[in-house]
Design a protein around this motif. Structure first.
Motif, short mmCIF file in Angstrom:
data_model
loop_
_atom_site.label_atom_id
_atom_site.label_comp_id
_atom_site.label_asym_id
_atom_site.label_seq_id
_atom_site.Cartn_x
_atom_site.Cartn_y
_atom_site.Cartn_z
N ASP A 56 5.44 7.34 9.13
CA ASP A 56 4.27 7.70 9.94
C ASP A 56 3.05 8.05 9.09
O ASP A 56 1.99 8.33 9.64
N LYS A 57 3.20 8.05 7.77
CA LYS A 57 2.10 8.42 6.88
C LYS A 57 1.39 7.19 6.35
O LYS A 57 1.96 6.10 6.28
N PRO A 58 0.10 7.33 5.96
CA PRO A 58 -0.59 6.20 5.34
C PRO A 58 0.15 5.73 4.08
O PRO A 58 0.53 6.53 3.23
N GLY A 59 0.38 4.44 3.99
CA GLY A 59 1.13 3.89 2.86
C GLY A 59 2.61 4.13 2.94
O GLY A 59 3.35 3.79 2.01
N GLY A 60 3.07 4.70 4.05
CA GLY A 60 4.47 5.05 4.17
C GLY A 60 5.40 3.86 4.17
O GLY A 60 6.49 3.91 3.60
N GLN A 61 4.99 2.76 4.80
CA GLN A 61 5.85 1.58 4.85
C GLN A 61 6.07 1.01 3.46
O GLN A 61 7.19 0.62 3.11
#
Length: 271
Positions: free
Chosen positions: A54-59
């Motif tokens: 769910d965080k930016p860059g998390g994927q």
């Protein structure tokens, strides 16, 4: 330009696996510390990976974790199969190789979980989804021939792993680390605290599985999240949880140190 050898790539992936393990344990420990202080809900490995999505860059981070866990699993399975450090000549060495295989299988599961979270749409799981996985596997095994025996064997393996972790915490003999590791006394302290916390958690997971067998109830299975919740439910539970959570976070830091300074012997399989 020189080409990288398969062993070099495998070593790099194994180091990435140590770093991924360190990051996950840091998050597990941090969330559990917050739970001990504020009364929130502890999480487990899969739960904290769900928060990454769910965080930016998390994927991207989850994909790196998946690659790292897969490389770590492959390295552990290679150790179990090919014994590059020649540990299998003693009974302890043979037990170590069984432990390496067990660790490899667990990290294959973590790699698949990280990849699934990185590629899924919609909300990510929270809480402790590893507990649900343990219950599902326990229920499935109970329906198989000799399933209860297999569950008890898994409980014994978890208990033996807990014992090995406790011995490592007591002896603090981390000879796998290179001689150039900075602040070796402080790193040894990180390792002792981390392995002690993991020993307790693995022992509790073994107890959960043994109760599944004794009571014929797969709902009594549980993983890391269940162990942390059980700690908090005891007398002086918040303090107990805080101590163990700090140990898990310190193990995360220790794993990150290992990512950089651990000596790795790799034997790539020959087809």
């Amino acid at each position: 330009m020189m080409k990288s050898s398969p062993a070099g790539w495998l070593t790099a992936f194994a180091r990435l696996g140590f770093a991924a393990r360190g990051l996950v344990y840091l998050l597990v420990g941090g969330i559990a510390i917050d739970a001990a202080l504020s009364g929130g809900r502890p999480s487990d490995n899969q739960g904290v990976m769900g928060t990454m999505a769910d965080k930016p860059g998390g994927q991207l981070l989850l994909i790196l974790c998946a690659i790292g866990f897969a490389g770590y699993a492959f390295w552990r399975l290679t150790e179990a199969a090919f014994d590059p450090e020649h540990r299998g000549r003693t009974m302890k060495g043979k037990f170590d190789r069984v432990g390496y295989a067990f660790s490899g299988v667990i990290h294959i599961g973590l790699a698949l979980a990280a990849l699934r979270l990185a590629t899924r749409d919609g909300s990510s799981p929270n809480g402790a989804p590893g507990d649900e996985t343990m219950r599902d596997w326990s229920a499935w095994l109970m329906d198989q021939p000799a399933g209860l025996v297999l569950l008890m064997v898994a409980a014994v393996m978890l208990l033996a792993t807990a014992g090995a972790q406790a011995i490592k915490a007591y002896k603090a003999n981390f000879d796998e680390l290179g001689g150039d590791v900075p602040a070796p006394d402080k790193v040894r302290l990180l390792g002792r605290a981390g392995y002690a916390a993991r020993a307790l958690v693995f022992a509790m997971m073994a107890w959960f599985l043994s109760n599944v067998v004794l009571h014929r109830n797969p709902e009594e299975a549980g993983g890391l999240g269940a162990a942390l919740r059980q700690l908090r439910a005891q007398d002086q539970g918040p303090l107990l949880l805080l101590i163990v959570a700090a140990g898990l976070a310190l193990f995360g830091i220790f794993s990150i140190v290992e990512a950089r300074y651990r000596r790795l012997r790799v034997v790539p399989p020959h087809m």
